[in-house]
Design a protein around this motif. Structure first.
Motif, PDB file in Angstrom:
ATOM      1  N   LEU A   1       0.898  -1.359   0.088  1.00 49.15           N
ATOM      2  CA  LEU A   1       0.055  -0.006   0.013  1.00 49.15           C
ATOM      3  C   LEU A   1       0.718   1.330   0.094  1.00 49.15           C
ATOM      4  CD1 LEU A   1      -2.566  -1.001   2.638  1.00 49.15           C
ATOM      5  CD2 LEU A   1      -2.833  -0.885   0.388  1.00 49.15           C
ATOM      6  N   ILE A   2       0.306   2.386  -0.644  1.00 47.33           N
ATOM      7  CA  ILE A   2       1.051   3.543  -0.589  1.00 47.33           C
ATOM      8  C   ILE A   2       0.042   4.301   0.128  1.00 47.33           C
ATOM      9  CG2 ILE A   2       1.971   5.604  -1.632  1.00 47.33           C
ATOM     10  CD1 ILE A   2       2.820   4.084  -3.838  1.00 47.33           C
ATOM     11  N   VAL A   3       0.092   4.975   1.104  1.00 51.31           N
ATOM     12  CA  VAL A   3      -0.895   5.484   1.860  1.00 51.31           C
ATOM     13  C   VAL A   3      -1.400   7.008   1.667  1.00 51.31           C
ATOM     14  CG1 VAL A   3      -1.993   5.715   4.291  1.00 51.31           C
ATOM     15  CG2 VAL A   3      -0.465   3.765   4.111  1.00 51.31           C
ATOM     16  N   PHE A   4      -0.511   7.909   1.779  1.00 50.22           N
ATOM     17  CA  PHE A   4      -0.490   9.243   1.410  1.00 50.22           C
ATOM     18  C   PHE A   4       0.612   9.926   1.670  1.00 50.22           C
ATOM     19  CE2 PHE A   4      -1.238   9.239   6.044  1.00 50.22           C
ATOM     20  CZ  PHE A   4      -0.581  10.357   6.637  1.00 50.22           C
ATOM     21  N   VAL A   5       0.422  11.212   1.042  1.00 57.04           N
ATOM     22  CA  VAL A   5       1.580  12.062   1.196  1.00 57.04           C
ATOM     23  C   VAL A   5       1.261  13.427   1.757  1.00 57.04           C
ATOM     24  CG1 VAL A   5       3.035  11.280  -0.631  1.00 57.04           C
ATOM     25  CG2 VAL A   5       1.470  12.989  -1.040  1.00 57.04           C
ATOM     26  N   MET A   6       1.775  14.233   2.386  1.00 59.75           N
ATOM     27  CA  MET A   6       1.460  15.178   3.116  1.00 59.75           C
ATOM     28  C   MET A   6       1.936  16.455   2.083  1.00 59.75           C
ATOM     29  SD  MET A   6       0.352  14.787   5.855  1.00 59.75           S
ATOM     30  CE  MET A   6       0.226  16.138   6.569  1.00 59.75           C
ATOM     31  N   LEU A   7       1.350  17.592   1.937  1.00 59.77           N
ATOM     32  CA  LEU A   7       1.488  18.063   0.808  1.00 59.77           C
ATOM     33  C   LEU A   7       1.509  19.840   1.068  1.00 59.77           C
ATOM     34  CD1 LEU A   7       0.460  19.464  -2.283  1.00 59.77           C
ATOM     35  CD2 LEU A   7      -1.729  19.152  -1.176  1.00 59.77           C
ATOM     36  N   LEU A   8       1.968  20.624   0.217  1.00 61.78           N
ATOM     37  CA  LEU A   8       1.715  22.020   0.245  1.00 61.78           C
ATOM     38  C   LEU A   8       1.095  22.523  -0.917  1.00 61.78           C
ATOM     39  CD1 LEU A   8       2.456  24.926   0.281  1.00 61.78           C
ATOM     40  CD2 LEU A   8       3.983  23.852  -1.408  1.00 61.78           C
ATOM     41  N   ALA A   9       0.482  23.742  -0.793  1.00 60.85           N
ATOM     42  CA  ALA A   9      -0.446  23.996  -1.971  1.00 60.85           C
ATOM     43  C   ALA A   9       0.083  25.002  -3.103  1.00 60.85           C
ATOM     44  CB  ALA A   9      -1.487  24.806  -1.258  1.00 60.85           C
ATOM     45  N   SER A  10       1.037  25.960  -2.722  1.00 65.31           N
ATOM     46  CA  SER A  10       1.619  26.720  -3.986  1.00 65.31           C
ATOM     47  C   SER A  10       2.922  27.096  -3.832  1.00 65.31           C
ATOM     48  CB  SER A  10       0.588  28.225  -3.738  1.00 65.31           C
ATOM     49  OG  SER A  10       1.196  28.804  -2.532  1.00 65.31           O
ATOM     50  N   CYS A  11       3.426  27.491  -4.941  1.00 61.34           N
ATOM     51  CA  CYS A  11       4.833  27.748  -5.310  1.00 61.34           C
ATOM     52  C   CYS A  11       4.987  29.153  -6.105  1.00 61.34           C
ATOM     53  CB  CYS A  11       5.871  26.760  -5.357  1.00 61.34           C
ATOM     54  SG  CYS A  11       5.937  26.438  -7.113  1.00 61.34           S
ATOM     55  N   LYS A  12       6.120  29.569  -6.467  1.00 64.86           N
ATOM     56  CA  LYS A  12       6.471  30.616  -7.377  1.00 64.86           C
ATOM     57  C   LYS A  12       7.138  30.020  -8.412  1.00 64.86           C
ATOM     58  CE  LYS A  12       5.487  34.331  -4.132  1.00 64.86           C
ATOM     59  NZ  LYS A  12       6.219  35.466  -3.418  1.00 64.86           N
ATOM     60  N   LYS A  13       6.903  30.344  -9.606  1.00 69.45           N
ATOM     61  CA  LYS A  13       7.684  30.055 -10.607  1.00 69.45           C
ATOM     62  C   LYS A  13       8.357  31.399 -11.436  1.00 69.45           C
ATOM     63  CE  LYS A  13       7.241  28.989 -15.487  1.00 69.45           C
ATOM     64  NZ  LYS A  13       6.174  28.637 -16.782  1.00 69.45           N
ATOM     65  N   ALA A  14       9.575  31.354 -11.828  1.00 69.16           N
ATOM     66  CA  ALA A  14      10.301  32.531 -12.186  1.00 69.16           C
ATOM     67  C   ALA A  14      11.339  32.119 -13.299  1.00 69.16           C
ATOM     68  CB  ALA A  14      11.060  33.336 -10.980  1.00 69.16           C
ATOM     69  N   GLU A  15      11.528  33.027 -14.098  1.00 64.58           N
ATOM     70  CA  GLU A  15      12.543  32.950 -15.202  1.00 64.58           C
ATOM     71  C   GLU A  15      13.902  33.573 -15.049  1.00 64.58           C
ATOM     72  OE1 GLU A  15      12.070  30.597 -17.739  1.00 64.58           O
ATOM     73  OE2 GLU A  15       9.896  29.969 -17.794  1.00 64.58           O
ATOM     74  N   VAL A  16      15.061  32.855 -14.665  1.00 61.11           N
ATOM     75  CA  VAL A  16      16.218  33.566 -14.447  1.00 61.11           C
ATOM     76  C   VAL A  16      17.315  33.419 -15.442  1.00 61.11           C
ATOM     77  CG1 VAL A  16      18.255  33.975 -12.891  1.00 61.11           C
ATOM     78  CG2 VAL A  16      15.842  33.525 -12.003  1.00 61.11           C
ATOM     79  N   SER A  17      17.254  34.437 -16.347  1.00 61.42           N
ATOM     80  CA  SER A  17      18.271  34.300 -17.453  1.00 61.42           C
ATOM     81  C   SER A  17      18.249  33.162 -18.248  1.00 61.42           C
ATOM     82  CB  SER A  17      19.788  34.294 -16.899  1.00 61.42           C
ATOM     83  OG  SER A  17      19.938  35.357 -16.122  1.00 61.42           O
ATOM     84  N   GLY A  18      16.810  32.922 -18.441  1.00 61.71           N
ATOM     85  CA  GLY A  18      16.113  31.994 -19.642  1.00 61.71           C
ATOM     86  C   GLY A  18      16.097  30.646 -18.793  1.00 61.71           C
ATOM     87  N   LEU A  19      16.411  30.391 -17.487  1.00 56.08           N
ATOM     88  CA  LEU A  19      16.516  29.245 -16.825  1.00 56.08           C
ATOM     89  C   LEU A  19      15.111  29.210 -16.038  1.00 56.08           C
ATOM     90  CD1 LEU A  19      18.041  26.564 -15.915  1.00 56.08           C
ATOM     91  CD2 LEU A  19      18.948  27.837 -13.996  1.00 56.08           C
ATOM     92  N   LEU A  20      14.411  28.044 -16.085  1.00 59.43           N
ATOM     93  CA  LEU A  20      13.282  27.874 -15.372  1.00 59.43           C
ATOM     94  C   LEU A  20      13.505  27.652 -13.931  1.00 59.43           C
ATOM     95  CD1 LEU A  20      10.145  27.386 -15.245  1.00 59.43           C
ATOM     96  CD2 LEU A  20      10.771  24.979 -15.601  1.00 59.43           C
ATOM     97  N   THR A  21      13.123  28.495 -12.976  1.00 62.57           N
ATOM     98  CA  THR A  21      13.425  28.730 -11.672  1.00 62.57           C
ATOM     99  C   THR A  21      12.187  28.469 -10.728  1.00 62.57           C
ATOM    100  OG1 THR A  21      15.485  29.811 -12.081  1.00 62.57           O
ATOM    101  CG2 THR A  21      14.767  29.701  -9.883  1.00 62.57           C
ATOM    102  N   ILE A  22      12.315  27.343  -9.977  1.00 62.00           N
ATOM    103  CA  ILE A  22      11.044  27.158  -9.126  1.00 62.00           C
ATOM    104  C   ILE A  22      11.250  27.274  -7.774  1.00 62.00           C
ATOM    105  CG2 ILE A  22       9.236  25.348  -8.635  1.00 62.00           C
ATOM    106  CD1 ILE A  22       9.694  24.224 -11.602  1.00 62.00           C
ATOM    107  N   ASP A  23      10.516  28.041  -6.940  1.00 59.64           N
ATOM    108  CA  ASP A  23      10.835  28.043  -5.432  1.00 59.64           C
ATOM    109  C   ASP A  23      10.220  26.825  -4.914  1.00 59.64           C
ATOM    110  OD1 ASP A  23      10.056  31.557  -5.097  1.00 59.64           O
ATOM    111  OD2 ASP A  23      11.805  30.484  -5.559  1.00 59.64           O
ATOM    112  N   VAL A  24      10.842  26.185  -4.006  1.00 55.09           N
ATOM    113  CA  VAL A  24      10.542  25.111  -3.314  1.00 55.09           C
ATOM    114  C   VAL A  24      10.038  25.659  -1.953  1.00 55.09           C
ATOM    115  CG1 VAL A  24      11.100  22.723  -2.257  1.00 55.09           C
ATOM    116  CG2 VAL A  24      12.138  23.536  -4.672  1.00 55.09           C
ATOM    117  N   THR A  25       8.616  25.384  -1.722  1.00 58.82           N
ATOM    118  CA  THR A  25       8.253  26.117  -0.154  1.00 58.82           C
ATOM    119  C   THR A  25       8.519  24.927   0.705  1.00 58.82           C
ATOM    120  OG1 THR A  25       6.344  26.325   0.847  1.00 58.82           O
ATOM    121  CG2 THR A  25       6.136  24.721  -0.597  1.00 58.82           C
ATOM    122  N   LYS A  26       8.547  25.311   2.145  1.00 58.65           N
ATOM    123  CA  LYS A  26       9.114  24.500   3.147  1.00 58.65           C
ATOM    124  C   LYS A  26       7.923  23.922   4.011  1.00 58.65           C
ATOM    125  CE  LYS A  26      10.475  28.648   5.968  1.00 58.65           C
ATOM    126  NZ  LYS A  26      11.352  29.215   6.739  1.00 58.65           N
TER     127      LYS A  26
END
Length: 321
Positions: free
Chosen positions: A9-34
């Motif tokens: 069985l895989i039971v569940f994961v704990m989650l967070l709901a939002s993050c920010k996405k930004a482009e830095v010098s053409g590189l996709l950059t994603i904020d990982v929330t804590k």
């Protein structure tokens, strides 16, 4: 003897709901929330969820499962004690594949596993040895390379091999070098791409127990090479394979500080991967085993991220279709 059955069985994961996405010098950059405040059902990150009981047959006693792969209508179960067990869709044991040993056609341990749908073959890797099986579970070939294999993947009609070389003496101490070898289907070398070089004063090497370093979104191929020893910075970027070279594709921006007051990394990144729907990561922080998902393909919805701990009951079924 009538076999008993074990529930995976895989039971569940704990989650967070939002993050920010930004482009830095053409590189996709994603904020990982804590934050991991909300509960997330596995169905929220999967097209479907399968719960299956595998027969605990006397010839296939299962302790801990390392990986499960589908071959036609069968489940191929690779265990941590390096056995390959075949089950049907009802979870009934069919047969065991391969034999442990040092001789021809035998494997001492399993360091990587891959399948090729086009040629209907799958590959069992043991150190420098590659055993090639048909989808009928018959051994049809064997190759021995000149280097250790950490990961093997079939992409773009080629074979990609990630290899780590440890404790190489250099002027500054000892180096660990990671290379990507591009091979044809006959294991002839086509190209070699250096991925990274880590130099330490002491002789220290470590792995995080992960070997799926190459991923694909169906069109493009990506690679991440983790470092399991301490450094003063994070290797937080996944690279794309393009014309037999690697270029930065996306960066995960973790909350600072990245190191503690003793100079020890606070985030230990085991893997970063990209699929048709997600850019994801698996990392450790403060003894927590955390998985991060950033949705990249959601029609008529904002991009959101999901991050949390895997909570497991019984045994973990890791299914790769």
């Amino acid at each position: 003897m009538k076999g008993i059955r074990i529930q995976l069985l895989i039971v569940f994961v704990m989650l967070l709901a939002s993050c920010k996405k930004a482009e830095v010098s053409g590189l996709l950059t994603i904020d990982v929330t804590k934050n991991t405040e909300k509960e997330l059902a596995l169905s929220d990150i999967s097209a479907s969820v399968i719960k299956i009981s595998l027969e605990n047959h006397e010839d296939a006693l299962i302790t801990t499962i390392k990986e499960v792969v589908t071959i036609d209508s069968y489940f191929v179960v690779i265990t941590y004690d390096s056995r390959i067990l075949i089950f049907d869709q009802d979870g009934l044991f069919v047969n065991a594949v391969g034999k442990k040993g040092e001789g021809p056609g035998e494997h001492r341990f399993i360091s990587a596993f891959a399948k090729d749908e086009d040629s209907r073959k799958f590959y069992v890797v043991s150190s420098k040895k590659v055993l090639v099986y048909s989808f009928d579970f018959q051994l049809i070939d064997e190759f021995t390379l000149d280097y250790y294999i950490s990961n093997l993947s079939i992409q773009n009609n080629n074979i990609y091999v990630v290899s780590n070389a440890y404790e190489i003496p250099v002027e500054e101490g000892y180096a660990t070098e990671t290379s990507l070898y591009v091979l044809d289907k006959n294991f002839a070398s086509l190209d070699t791409i250096p991925l990274r070089r880590v130099v330490r004063k002491d002789r220290q090497a470590s792995i995080l127990g992960y070997n799926k370093f190459i991923s694909t979104d169906g069109l493009n191929t990506f690679i991440y090479a983790p470092v399991a020893t301490n450094e003063g910075f994070l290797r937080d970027t996944i690279f794309q394979l393009a014309a037999n070279t690697v270029v930065p594709y996306a960066k995960l921006r973790f909350a600072e500080p990245h190191v503690d007051e003793k100079g020890i990394k606070k985030y230990w990144i085991a893997n970063i991967f990209s699929t048709a729907n997600y850019l994801g990561a698996h990392y450790y922080k403060e003894a927590n085993d955390i998985h991060f998902f950033f949705m990249t393909e959601i029609p008529q919805r904002d991009l959101i991220s999901k991050v949390g701990r895997w909570m497991m009951k019984g045994m973990w079924l890791s299914l790769i279709c």
